[in-house]
Design a protein around this motif. Sequence first.
Motif, PDB file in Angstrom:
ATOM      1  N   LEU A 321      39.847  40.267  39.392  1.00 36.26           N
ATOM      2  CA  LEU A 321      39.838  41.107  38.195  1.00 36.26           C
ATOM      3  C   LEU A 321      40.832  40.618  37.142  1.00 36.26           C
ATOM      4  O   LEU A 321      40.717  40.988  35.977  1.00 36.26           O
ATOM      5  CB  LEU A 321      40.154  42.556  38.572  1.00 36.26           C
ATOM      6  CG  LEU A 321      40.125  43.584  37.440  1.00 36.26           C
ATOM      7  CD1 LEU A 321      38.717  43.687  36.835  1.00 36.26           C
ATOM      8  CD2 LEU A 321      40.591  44.951  37.916  1.00 36.26           C
ATOM      9  N   GLY A 322      41.786  39.781  37.559  1.00 34.42           N
ATOM     10  CA  GLY A 322      42.770  39.286  36.610  1.00 34.42           C
ATOM     11  C   GLY A 322      44.050  40.083  36.553  1.00 34.42           C
ATOM     12  O   GLY A 322      44.911  39.817  35.711  1.00 34.42           O
ATOM     13  N   THR A 323      44.210  41.064  37.438  1.00 32.51           N
ATOM     14  CA  THR A 323      45.461  41.829  37.441  1.00 32.51           C
ATOM     15  C   THR A 323      46.558  41.102  38.199  1.00 32.51           C
ATOM     16  O   THR A 323      47.734  41.472  38.106  1.00 32.51           O
ATOM     17  CB  THR A 323      45.242  43.230  38.049  1.00 32.51           C
ATOM     18  OG1 THR A 323      44.662  43.092  39.349  1.00 32.51           O
ATOM     19  CG2 THR A 323      44.321  44.051  37.171  1.00 32.51           C
ATOM     20  N   LEU A 324      46.197  40.097  39.000  1.00 35.97           N
ATOM     21  CA  LEU A 324      47.153  39.165  39.589  1.00 35.97           C
ATOM     22  C   LEU A 324      46.751  37.762  39.148  1.00 35.97           C
ATOM     23  O   LEU A 324      45.559  37.429  39.142  1.00 35.97           O
ATOM     24  CB  LEU A 324      47.138  39.237  41.117  1.00 35.97           C
ATOM     25  CG  LEU A 324      48.115  40.175  41.829  1.00 35.97           C
ATOM     26  CD1 LEU A 324      47.980  40.030  43.338  1.00 35.97           C
ATOM     27  CD2 LEU A 324      49.556  39.937  41.408  1.00 35.97           C
ATOM     28  N   GLY A 325      47.724  36.954  38.828  1.00 33.65           N
ATOM     29  CA  GLY A 325      47.418  35.618  38.347  1.00 33.65           C
ATOM     30  C   GLY A 325      47.069  34.657  39.473  1.00 33.65           C
ATOM     31  O   GLY A 325      47.549  34.795  40.605  1.00 33.65           O
ATOM     32  N   VAL A 326      46.236  33.689  39.178  1.00 31.30           N
ATOM     33  CA  VAL A 326      45.904  32.616  40.105  1.00 31.30           C
ATOM     34  C   VAL A 326      46.922  31.500  39.906  1.00 31.30           C
ATOM     35  O   VAL A 326      47.067  30.979  38.796  1.00 31.30           O
ATOM     36  CB  VAL A 326      44.470  32.103  39.856  1.00 31.30           C
ATOM     37  CG1 VAL A 326      44.186  30.855  40.668  1.00 31.30           C
ATOM     38  CG2 VAL A 326      43.459  33.197  40.181  1.00 31.30           C
ATOM     39  N   THR A 327      47.638  31.127  40.969  1.00 34.15           N
ATOM     40  CA  THR A 327      48.669  30.093  40.857  1.00 34.15           C
ATOM     41  C   THR A 327      48.103  28.693  41.028  1.00 34.15           C
ATOM     42  O   THR A 327      48.758  27.716  40.666  1.00 34.15           O
ATOM     43  CB  THR A 327      49.774  30.323  41.900  1.00 34.15           C
ATOM     44  OG1 THR A 327      49.192  30.315  43.220  1.00 34.15           O
ATOM     45  CG2 THR A 327      50.450  31.669  41.674  1.00 34.15           C
ATOM     46  N   THR A 337      34.695  29.694  33.513  1.00 31.02           N
ATOM     47  CA  THR A 337      35.974  29.981  34.154  1.00 31.02           C
ATOM     48  C   THR A 337      36.514  31.335  33.700  1.00 31.02           C
ATOM     49  O   THR A 337      36.611  31.609  32.502  1.00 31.02           O
ATOM     50  CB  THR A 337      36.999  28.885  33.825  1.00 31.02           C
ATOM     51  OG1 THR A 337      36.512  27.635  34.301  1.00 31.02           O
ATOM     52  CG2 THR A 337      38.345  29.181  34.484  1.00 31.02           C
ATOM     53  N   ILE A 338      36.852  32.190  34.678  1.00 27.51           N
ATOM     54  CA  ILE A 338      37.434  33.491  34.339  1.00 27.51           C
ATOM     55  C   ILE A 338      38.881  33.601  34.799  1.00 27.51           C
ATOM     56  O   ILE A 338      39.589  34.521  34.384  1.00 27.51           O
ATOM     57  CB  ILE A 338      36.616  34.655  34.933  1.00 27.51           C
ATOM     58  CG1 ILE A 338      36.531  34.562  36.463  1.00 27.51           C
ATOM     59  CG2 ILE A 338      35.230  34.714  34.308  1.00 27.51           C
ATOM     60  CD1 ILE A 338      35.912  35.781  37.118  1.00 27.51           C
ATOM     61  N   SER A 339      39.336  32.692  35.681  1.00 34.71           N
ATOM     62  CA  SER A 339      40.742  32.729  36.092  1.00 34.71           C
ATOM     63  C   SER A 339      41.614  32.438  34.880  1.00 34.71           C
ATOM     64  O   SER A 339      41.315  31.568  34.056  1.00 34.71           O
ATOM     65  CB  SER A 339      41.002  31.705  37.203  1.00 34.71           C
ATOM     66  OG  SER A 339      40.398  30.460  36.921  1.00 34.71           O
ATOM     67  N   GLY A 340      42.690  33.205  34.753  1.00 34.92           N
ATOM     68  CA  GLY A 340      43.582  33.066  33.616  1.00 34.92           C
ATOM     69  C   GLY A 340      43.211  33.947  32.439  1.00 34.92           C
ATOM     70  O   GLY A 340      43.958  34.022  31.463  1.00 34.92           O
ATOM     71  N   LYS A 344      40.112  42.748  30.755  1.00 36.01           N
ATOM     72  CA  LYS A 344      39.088  43.148  29.784  1.00 36.01           C
ATOM     73  C   LYS A 344      38.096  42.018  29.540  1.00 36.01           C
ATOM     74  O   LYS A 344      36.878  42.232  29.495  1.00 36.01           O
ATOM     75  CB  LYS A 344      39.766  43.569  28.483  1.00 36.01           C
ATOM     76  CG  LYS A 344      38.804  43.891  27.339  1.00 36.01           C
ATOM     77  CD  LYS A 344      37.914  45.076  27.626  1.00 36.01           C
ATOM     78  CE  LYS A 344      37.117  45.483  26.393  1.00 36.01           C
ATOM     79  NZ  LYS A 344      36.103  46.507  26.698  1.00 36.01           N
ATOM     80  N   GLU A 345      38.604  40.789  29.401  1.00 31.05           N
ATOM     81  CA  GLU A 345      37.724  39.642  29.187  1.00 31.05           C
ATOM     82  C   GLU A 345      36.845  39.384  30.403  1.00 31.05           C
ATOM     83  O   GLU A 345      35.668  39.036  30.271  1.00 31.05           O
ATOM     84  CB  GLU A 345      38.558  38.405  28.861  1.00 31.05           C
ATOM     85  CG  GLU A 345      39.246  38.457  27.506  1.00 31.05           C
ATOM     86  CD  GLU A 345      40.224  37.317  27.295  1.00 31.05           C
ATOM     87  OE1 GLU A 345      40.399  36.895  26.136  1.00 31.05           O
ATOM     88  OE2 GLU A 345      40.827  36.856  28.297  1.00 31.05           O
ATOM     89  N   ILE A 346      37.402  39.569  31.597  1.00 27.11           N
ATOM     90  CA  ILE A 346      36.632  39.344  32.833  1.00 27.11           C
ATOM     91  C   ILE A 346      35.541  40.395  32.972  1.00 27.11           C
ATOM     92  O   ILE A 346      34.404  40.097  33.353  1.00 27.11           O
ATOM     93  CB  ILE A 346      37.579  39.327  34.039  1.00 27.11           C
ATOM     94  CG1 ILE A 346      38.489  38.093  33.975  1.00 27.11           C
ATOM     95  CG2 ILE A 346      36.795  39.342  35.346  1.00 27.11           C
ATOM     96  CD1 ILE A 346      39.592  38.068  35.008  1.00 27.11           C
TER      97      ILE A 346
END
Length: 539
Positions: A321-327, A337-340, A344-346
């Motif tokens: 969902l994007g509430t935690l970042g992908v390292t 690409t949706i990571s980062g 709302k954008e996702i």
Amino acid sequence: MTSRTTEAPGPGTDPAAPPPTGLALRGITKRFGSLVANDSIDLDILPGEIHCLLGENGAGKSTLMNVLYGLLSPDEGQIFVDGAPVTIRNPKEAIADGIGMVHQHFMLVEVFSVAENLVLGREGSAGLLSMRKARRTVRRLSERYRFDVDPDAVVEELPVGVQQRVEILKALANDARFLIFDEPTAVLTPQEIDELMAVMRSLRDEGKAVVFITHKLREVREIADRITVIRRGAVVGTADPGEPEGRLAELMVGRAVNLVVDKEPPTPSATPRLALRGVSVANAAGQVVVEDLDLDVHGGEIVCVAGVQGNGQSELADALLGTLGVTAGSITLDGATISGRSPKEIIDAGLGFVPEDRQHDGFVGSFTVAENLVLNHFDEAPYAKGIRLDLSRIRGNADERVGEFDIRTQGIDTPVSALSGGNQQKVVLARELSRPLAALVASQPTRGVDVGAIEFLHKRLVGERDRGTAVLIVSTELDEVAALADRVAVMYRGRVVGVVPPDTSREALGLMMAGVPVEEALAAADAAGAQAPAGKDLT
């Protein structure tokens, strides 16, 4: 065994009869404001038996046991021990009366050793002597019940199943005659559940009274000597363990329930709609809890992520969902690409999300049903015109969704906080499914939901799959995984151990949930199946 159910408390719970030897509750009532959590409950807990309290989440089971253990005070009623009335005002008095409780959420100090946890609350002036005695007690009880617990081990370094044994040791060290297990299997692998049930049988055979609180029908039928069903705070019936699961579910809910998920074979898309490549995620403390994870979910299939709670599943869902970042790594949705990107954008890219904790993350309790049903898109057409909300469209949408999803509410202007857990979850799912989706991520989608609502929610999740959506479900309930999944991805310590078909045996899934590689787990399960007595169900 002859099956039997009754629609009223069984023999031995007549409030006019003298309390039996053991533990007896008569007319126990507990209120929280206008909510009656326990309504004049009579219950006998007898030595030498495993007594299951069966009921939905929120039925009042844990409240009743918290009254018995002195964590809550009853508003009405009386507790008897061996026929004598007692007043239990706190856990210390409960322990003095021979009552021990193994809590669903462990009551251990994680940075202390096993022995140090045993002496907490019982410290005397001779602290050194107490520690020596505690170590001896751990060794003696571990040998007696085959626990294999090191008294000097630090609790936070122990597996979850062993931590639970420490909770049991604490109760036994206090000479408990009546042992309450509150939803004890929620954090265990199938193998650890089998070991726990063996322990409960040993305690029963020694003459102790065991109370097993659960909502899982399979476990009740396997372990219970006697079953009491609680619904909406009241005892509604008793049953024998030989009763069919459908009958037990009917007692829990108050109507007939279809426990089988009807679904056709999947027709997955040629390419994945949701794809994860080398994904790593760190939690809020900066610890990497998902590491180098690869996973594909095709349109038209349900992939269930299974595993014991705490192995990175929650953080994985939050990263989607994007509430935690992908390292490290990447997440793509329909090739983009949706990571980062922001949540709302996702969401706008076509991801639907049902969070693990609906009350914290799924809705605004003080907002109405109508308002919660448009939380994701209230500021966009057709629900807004410029900076003004289109209230008629919002209300029209609510009327439609309430009917479509069978949301039981007094009206669309009712605050969502006033709804039952199942209806709150229907609001969340209705909102997420009210628009075209590329993928749906549902984390613990039926947690705290009654059996009847589970039946409906499962049907809607399968329906979304059949619309061509990629559905990813995170669940710790193996029965739910087996019912819904087209493929099962098992996670252990932040990694996918393997992806297997939904008819994989519980034995193999349990081994994978403990970190055993997939090929080794399947081979071990096959070997166990070949050695099992005829008729033993390993699936």
